[in-house]
Write an enzyme that holds these catalytic residues in place. Sequence first.
Site, PDB file in Angstrom:
ATOM      1  N   THR A   1     -60.717  37.151  72.073  1.00  0.00           N
ATOM      2  CA  THR A   1     -60.983  37.569  70.685  1.00  0.00           C
ATOM      3  C   THR A   1     -62.420  38.049  70.587  1.00  0.00           C
ATOM      4  OG1 THR A   1     -61.359  36.804  68.428  1.00  0.00           O
ATOM      5  CG2 THR A   1     -61.330  35.097  70.089  1.00  0.00           C
TER       6      THR A   1
ATOM      7  N   ASP B   1     -64.236  37.734  68.109  1.00  0.00           N
ATOM      8  CA  ASP B   1     -64.986  36.919  67.139  1.00  0.00           C
ATOM      9  C   ASP B   1     -65.851  35.820  67.763  1.00  0.00           C
ATOM     10  OD1 ASP B   1     -63.590  38.407  65.270  1.00  0.00           O
ATOM     11  OD2 ASP B   1     -62.006  36.905  65.062  1.00  0.00           O
TER      12      ASP B   1
ATOM     13  N   ARG C   1     -48.911  39.389  65.706  1.00  0.00           N
ATOM     14  CA  ARG C   1     -49.019  38.055  65.121  1.00  0.00           C
ATOM     15  C   ARG C   1     -47.589  37.657  64.772  1.00  0.00           C
ATOM     16  NH1 ARG C   1     -53.927  40.587  62.838  1.00  0.00           N
ATOM     17  NH2 ARG C   1     -55.654  39.689  64.005  1.00  0.00           N
TER      18      ARG C   1
ATOM     19  N   ASP D   1     -57.469  31.154  68.545  1.00  0.00           N
ATOM     20  CA  ASP D   1     -57.080  29.750  68.332  1.00  0.00           C
ATOM     21  C   ASP D   1     -55.639  29.591  67.845  1.00  0.00           C
ATOM     22  OD1 ASP D   1     -57.799  30.883  65.946  1.00  0.00           O
ATOM     23  OD2 ASP D   1     -59.058  29.224  65.269  1.00  0.00           O
TER      24      ASP D   1
ATOM     25  N   ARG E   1     -64.245  37.631  61.568  1.00  0.00           N
ATOM     26  CA  ARG E   1     -63.409  36.742  60.740  1.00  0.00           C
ATOM     27  C   ARG E   1     -64.296  35.778  59.948  1.00  0.00           C
ATOM     28  NH1 ARG E   1     -57.979  36.415  60.477  1.00  0.00           N
ATOM     29  NH2 ARG E   1     -57.558  37.473  62.408  1.00  0.00           N
TER      30      ARG E   1
ATOM     31  N   ASP F   1     -65.055  32.859  68.115  1.00  0.00           N
ATOM     32  CA  ASP F   1     -64.970  31.755  67.155  1.00  0.00           C
ATOM     33  C   ASP F   1     -64.123  30.589  67.653  1.00  0.00           C
ATOM     34  OD1 ASP F   1     -62.549  33.066  67.098  1.00  0.00           O
ATOM     35  OD2 ASP F   1     -62.385  33.149  64.923  1.00  0.00           O
TER      36      ASP F   1
ATOM     37  N   GLY G   1     -55.238  39.438  67.338  1.00  0.00           N
ATOM     38  CA  GLY G   1     -55.951  40.718  67.395  1.00  0.00           C
ATOM     39  C   GLY G   1     -56.302  41.069  68.834  1.00  0.00           C
TER      40      GLY G   1
HETATM   41  P1  ADP Z   1     -56.252  36.350  65.417  1.00  0.00           P
HETATM   42  O1  ADP Z   1     -57.458  35.519  65.066  1.00  0.00           O
HETATM   43  O2  ADP Z   1     -56.566  37.709  65.854  1.00  0.00           O
HETATM   44  O3  ADP Z   1     -55.173  36.306  64.362  1.00  0.00           O
HETATM   45  P2  ADP Z   1     -54.938  34.269  66.885  1.00  0.00           P
HETATM   46  O4  ADP Z   1     -54.874  33.940  68.309  1.00  0.00           O
HETATM   47  O5  ADP Z   1     -55.495  33.254  65.975  1.00  0.00           O
HETATM   48  O6  ADP Z   1     -55.671  35.651  66.729  1.00  0.00           O
HETATM   49  O7  ADP Z   1     -53.463  34.682  66.516  1.00  0.00           O
HETATM   50  C1  ADP Z   1     -52.694  34.115  65.532  1.00  0.00           C
HETATM   51  C2  ADP Z   1     -51.264  34.158  66.033  1.00  0.00           C
HETATM   52  O8  ADP Z   1     -51.046  33.006  66.849  1.00  0.00           O
HETATM   53  C3  ADP Z   1     -50.221  34.012  64.940  1.00  0.00           C
HETATM   54  O9  ADP Z   1     -49.879  35.200  64.331  1.00  0.00           O
HETATM   55  C4  ADP Z   1     -49.070  33.474  65.727  1.00  0.00           C
HETATM   56  O10 ADP Z   1     -48.409  34.483  66.429  1.00  0.00           O
HETATM   57  C5  ADP Z   1     -49.711  32.620  66.772  1.00  0.00           C
HETATM   58  N1  ADP Z   1     -49.488  31.207  66.480  1.00  0.00           N
HETATM   59  C6  ADP Z   1     -48.606  30.475  67.131  1.00  0.00           C
HETATM   60  N2  ADP Z   1     -48.591  29.210  66.712  1.00  0.00           N
HETATM   61  C7  ADP Z   1     -49.507  29.122  65.740  1.00  0.00           C
HETATM   62  C8  ADP Z   1     -49.963  28.059  64.901  1.00  0.00           C
HETATM   63  N3  ADP Z   1     -49.474  26.814  65.019  1.00  0.00           N
HETATM   64  N4  ADP Z   1     -50.925  28.329  64.001  1.00  0.00           N
HETATM   65  C9  ADP Z   1     -51.451  29.581  63.916  1.00  0.00           C
HETATM   66  N5  ADP Z   1     -51.057  30.618  64.681  1.00  0.00           N
HETATM   67  C10 ADP Z   1     -50.084  30.408  65.574  1.00  0.00           C
HETATM   68  O1  F6P Z   2     -59.775  38.329  65.133  1.00  0.00           O
HETATM   69  C1  F6P Z   2     -60.174  39.633  65.384  1.00  0.00           C
HETATM   70  C2  F6P Z   2     -60.336  40.421  64.106  1.00  0.00           C
HETATM   71  O2  F6P Z   2     -60.711  41.748  64.421  1.00  0.00           O
HETATM   72  C3  F6P Z   2     -61.318  39.822  63.097  1.00  0.00           C
HETATM   73  O3  F6P Z   2     -62.647  40.102  63.428  1.00  0.00           O
HETATM   74  C4  F6P Z   2     -60.859  40.469  61.814  1.00  0.00           C
HETATM   75  O4  F6P Z   2     -61.158  39.636  60.717  1.00  0.00           O
HETATM   76  C5  F6P Z   2     -59.373  40.560  62.008  1.00  0.00           C
HETATM   77  O5  F6P Z   2     -59.118  40.457  63.400  1.00  0.00           O
HETATM   78  C6  F6P Z   2     -58.784  41.843  61.493  1.00  0.00           C
HETATM   79  O6  F6P Z   2     -57.422  41.749  61.649  1.00  0.00           O
HETATM   80  P1  F6P Z   2     -56.404  42.954  61.454  1.00  0.00           P
HETATM   81  O7  F6P Z   2     -56.256  43.601  62.779  1.00  0.00           O
HETATM   82  O8  F6P Z   2     -55.149  42.277  61.027  1.00  0.00           O
HETATM   83  O9  F6P Z   2     -56.970  43.879  60.432  1.00  0.00           O
END
Ligand code: ADP
Ligand code: F6P
Length: 321
Positions: free
Chosen positions: A127, A129, A73, A104, A173, A131, A12
Site C-alpha cells: 500500500t 499509505d 475490494r 490491513d 488515507r 499505514d 488499492g
Molecule cells: P485499501 O486500504 O486499499 O482498501 P486493504 O488491504 O485495506 O486496502 O483492502 C481492503 C480489502 O480487504 C476489502 O475490500 C476486502 O476485500 C479485504 N478484506 C477482507 N477481509 C476483511 C476484513 N475483515 N476487514 C476489512 N477488509 C477485509
Molecule cells: O490505500 C491506498 C489509497 O490510494 C489511499 O491513499 C486512498 O485514500 C484510497 O486508496 C483511494 O481509494 P480509491 O482507489 O478507492 O479511490
Amino acid sequence: MQKAIGVLTSGGDAPGMNAAVRAVTRAAINKGYRVIGIQRGYNGLLHGECVELSCRDVSDIIQRGGTILYTARCLEFKQEEYILKAAEKCKSLNMEGLVVIGGDGSFRGAADLSRLGNIRCIGLPGTIDNDIQCPEYTIGYDTAMNTAMEMIDKLRDTSQSHDRCSVVEVMGRNAGWIALNVAIASGAIACITPEMPYDMNAIAEKIKKAHEAQKEHFIVVVAEGVNNSEGITKGIQELTGIETRLTVLGHVQRGGMPTLRDRVAASQMGYRAVELIDSGATNRVVGMKDNKIIDVDIQEALAMKKPFDTELYRVCNEITF
Ligand code: ADP
Ligand code: F6P
C-alpha cells in the site's frame, strides 16, 4: 497433483506489487511448486478467476506499476460463509499456501482464511499509505512519495512565476506519512497531517513572516486524511491575502514505475513469503525492520501501533524558511 502456491493482490494497487508477484512466482517454481495467480483479489478467489503462472509469465513486469493480477475490494470477504467458500477453492487447487499482497483489510481477510479455512496465508504489505502498524515499510510507499515530490516540483515552477501559494493534497488515507516526507522533500512551508493538530492562524502568520522576508511563493502539503484541503486553501488566501490554489494529486500517486527501493523490498518480501509457506508457517505478515526482512503473526501485526514520527515533523517545521 503437484502442490501449488497462490498469489493475489487486494485493496488499492501499489507500485511494486508486480515485483512481489514475480518474486513469489519464481521462488515458488524454483522450490517445486505450481503457482496460481488469482485475479481481482478475494473476488477472484470466490469466482474462480485463477491463472497458472510460469516463470516467463512474470517476465518484464518488475518495472511496471499497477498489478498484472488486477486488484479489487471484496466486501463479502468479511463474512464467514465466503471465507469458507474461498478455502474450498484453495483446497480444490491443491494450494499449500496463499500469498496476499495488500493492506490491513487484506491481512484481516488472510487471518480469517488461515483461522477458519485452515489455509496457510502469508501477507505482504502492499500500500502506498505506509499505514500498516507492523512493517516499517510498505511496498509502493517510496514510489508514491517520489511521484508526489516530482509533481510538486512542477507545481513550484508555476507557483513561483505567479507569486502564489500552492496547497497540495496528497494521498495516505488516514495517515500522514506521505505528506510528511513529501513536505520536507519539496521544501513546503507547512505540512498538515491527521496525526498532529494545526492552527490556521499560525500557518498564515508563518507565511506572512516568510513573505516579509522576501519569500514570494509557498507550498503547503496537506494529507487527504485531514479532510479539509479546500477550507485550508480558502483560509490561507483570506488570512494572508496571497493568491492560493489547491491541487489534489489523486490517483497519479498510485501509478508509475516502481523505484529501486520498492522493487528490491517487494522482491525480498516475496521470496520470504514462499520460504515461510515452504517451512509450514501460516498467518504471518512479512515486513521490514531496521532494513531487515522480518515476519510476525498477522494479529500481532494488526494490533501494533506505529507512532507518528514527531521528530521528523519537528524538523519539517523548523526548516521551512
Ligand atoms: P485499501 O486500504 O486499499 O482498501 P486493504 O488491504 O485495506 O486496502 O483492502 C481492503 C480489502 O480487504 C476489502 O475490500 C476486502 O476485500 C479485504 N478484506 C477482507 N477481509 C476483511 C476484513 N475483515 N476487514 C476489512 N477488509 C477485509
Ligand atoms: O490505500 C491506498 C489509497 O490510494 C489511499 O491513499 C486512498 O485514500 C484510497 O486508496 C483511494 O481509494 P480509491 O482507489 O478507492 O479511490
